[in-house]
Design a protein around this motif. Sequence first.
Motif, short mmCIF file in Angstrom:
data_model
loop_
_atom_site.label_atom_id
_atom_site.label_comp_id
_atom_site.label_asym_id
_atom_site.label_seq_id
_atom_site.Cartn_x
_atom_site.Cartn_y
_atom_site.Cartn_z
N LEU A 205 1.29 -1.40 0.30
CA LEU A 205 -0.11 0.26 0.34
C LEU A 205 0.95 1.46 0.61
N THR A 206 1.73 0.93 0.60
CA THR A 206 2.62 2.42 0.62
C THR A 206 3.52 2.81 -1.00
N GLU A 207 4.19 1.33 -1.61
CA GLU A 207 4.62 1.93 -3.16
C GLU A 207 3.08 2.37 -4.04
N GLY A 208 2.38 0.97 -3.44
CA GLY A 208 1.85 1.30 -4.74
C GLY A 208 0.22 3.19 -4.04
N GLY A 209 0.47 3.32 -3.21
CA GLY A 209 -0.08 4.36 -2.66
C GLY A 209 0.68 5.23 -3.73
N ALA A 210 1.86 5.50 -3.89
CA ALA A 210 2.60 6.31 -3.91
C ALA A 210 2.71 5.86 -5.21
N GLU A 211 2.83 5.12 -6.34
CA GLU A 211 1.97 5.17 -7.50
C GLU A 211 0.88 5.71 -8.24
N PHE A 212 0.23 5.48 -7.13
CA PHE A 212 -1.45 6.06 -7.49
C PHE A 212 -1.62 7.73 -7.39
N VAL A 213 -0.43 8.19 -6.59
CA VAL A 213 -0.30 9.45 -6.90
C VAL A 213 0.22 10.39 -7.95
N ALA A 214 1.73 9.69 -8.22
CA ALA A 214 2.36 9.87 -9.42
C ALA A 214 1.14 9.86 -10.53
N GLU A 215 0.12 9.21 -10.64
CA GLU A 215 -0.30 8.84 -11.72
C GLU A 215 -1.52 9.78 -11.63
N LEU A 216 -1.89 10.21 -10.55
CA LEU A 216 -2.65 11.61 -10.07
C LEU A 216 -1.96 12.82 -10.55
N ILE A 217 -1.24 12.87 -10.21
CA ILE A 217 -0.24 14.49 -10.83
C ILE A 217 0.56 14.45 -10.99
N ALA A 218 0.88 13.61 -12.46
CA ALA A 218 1.93 13.52 -13.11
C ALA A 218 1.42 12.57 -14.65
N GLY A 219 0.45 12.55 -14.72
CA GLY A 219 -0.11 11.47 -16.12
C GLY A 219 -0.05 10.44 -15.82
N GLY A 220 0.82 9.95 -15.42
CA GLY A 220 1.03 8.12 -15.14
C GLY A 220 2.03 7.40 -13.85
N VAL A 221 1.96 6.15 -13.26
CA VAL A 221 3.02 5.40 -13.00
C VAL A 221 4.26 5.81 -12.84
N ALA A 222 5.42 5.39 -12.48
CA ALA A 222 7.01 5.08 -12.20
C ALA A 222 6.89 4.52 -13.20
N ASN A 223 5.98 3.36 -13.48
CA ASN A 223 6.68 2.28 -14.12
C ASN A 223 5.26 0.96 -14.51
#
Length: 312
Positions: A205-223
Amino acid sequence: MRNRPIATGSKTRARLTAALLSACLPFAAHAVEPEIRTDDVERFYALYNAADGHPSVAQLDEYLAQGSPSLKEFAQLRRVTGERIAAQIAADPAMYRNARQCLALLPKVKRRVATALRKLGELYPQSTFPPVAIVVGRGKPVGITNPSGVTVGLEALCAADFMNPDPEDRFVRVIAHEYAHIQQPFAALDLPEGDPRVNVLSMSLTEGGAEFVAELIAGGVANPGLAGRVRGQEQAVGEAFLREQDKTDFSQWMFNYKKGSDAPYDQGYWVGYRIARAYYRRADDKRAALAEILRMPDPKAFLTQSGWTPGQ
């Protein structure tokens, strides 16, 4: 879990305690764009070019000694020395040559990161925004994140094309992902190996939550490549996750990328992202939902409230 290396294949993230090196300033609508320091990488490539791609150990030691606080912290925590950089240049000269292409992208990266972090500040006003430093190291790790900021190894992230073939998107979204970690209380804890709170569920949830935030604010997940590794196995992966969610050995779920292998890796990131996305989509109050994704006071309750089920 401070000084978290941005992993692309390490078995676990180091949990080292370090003092704050700089203040984490709250983001405001009138604030200047977030600071992204590139002076270390510029000094490195001035040296690299002058030495025709073969700087000496003594020159590299001087590069480290004259570095920013971020570079010095990175070197201390991740055992980066002039000797180790020289050895990596000799072993993989293409990594350092190719990284100059990513160096040229940094002005665009900086502008896009500024836009993403402004959005994070609007959606989560409690956010803090310490500096990002781009440095050159010994080829790994990709970087570290702790309350004093995000430090990224240019050559390492530039070479991590398995994460995303577009290097500009890769830099922007990895930085956005790591800034999400800065906002997460759990990510800042200094918990020992084997602590029951550090398990497959909480880490995912820590890592996946950060992926979701990246998608929300930067247009896509990191990986984005993770989704392809899971495609067709969504149900089985989800069921295995539920069975193993309480395990404190999460090595089968994350930080297990192996170069050259087609095997699935970092599946915990993918499942955690799906759970966070389900929670957000289900929520009427999106700002409150984002706050819960970041704060994550009770992972078990969050999982239940998300409505996520295997296969989603």
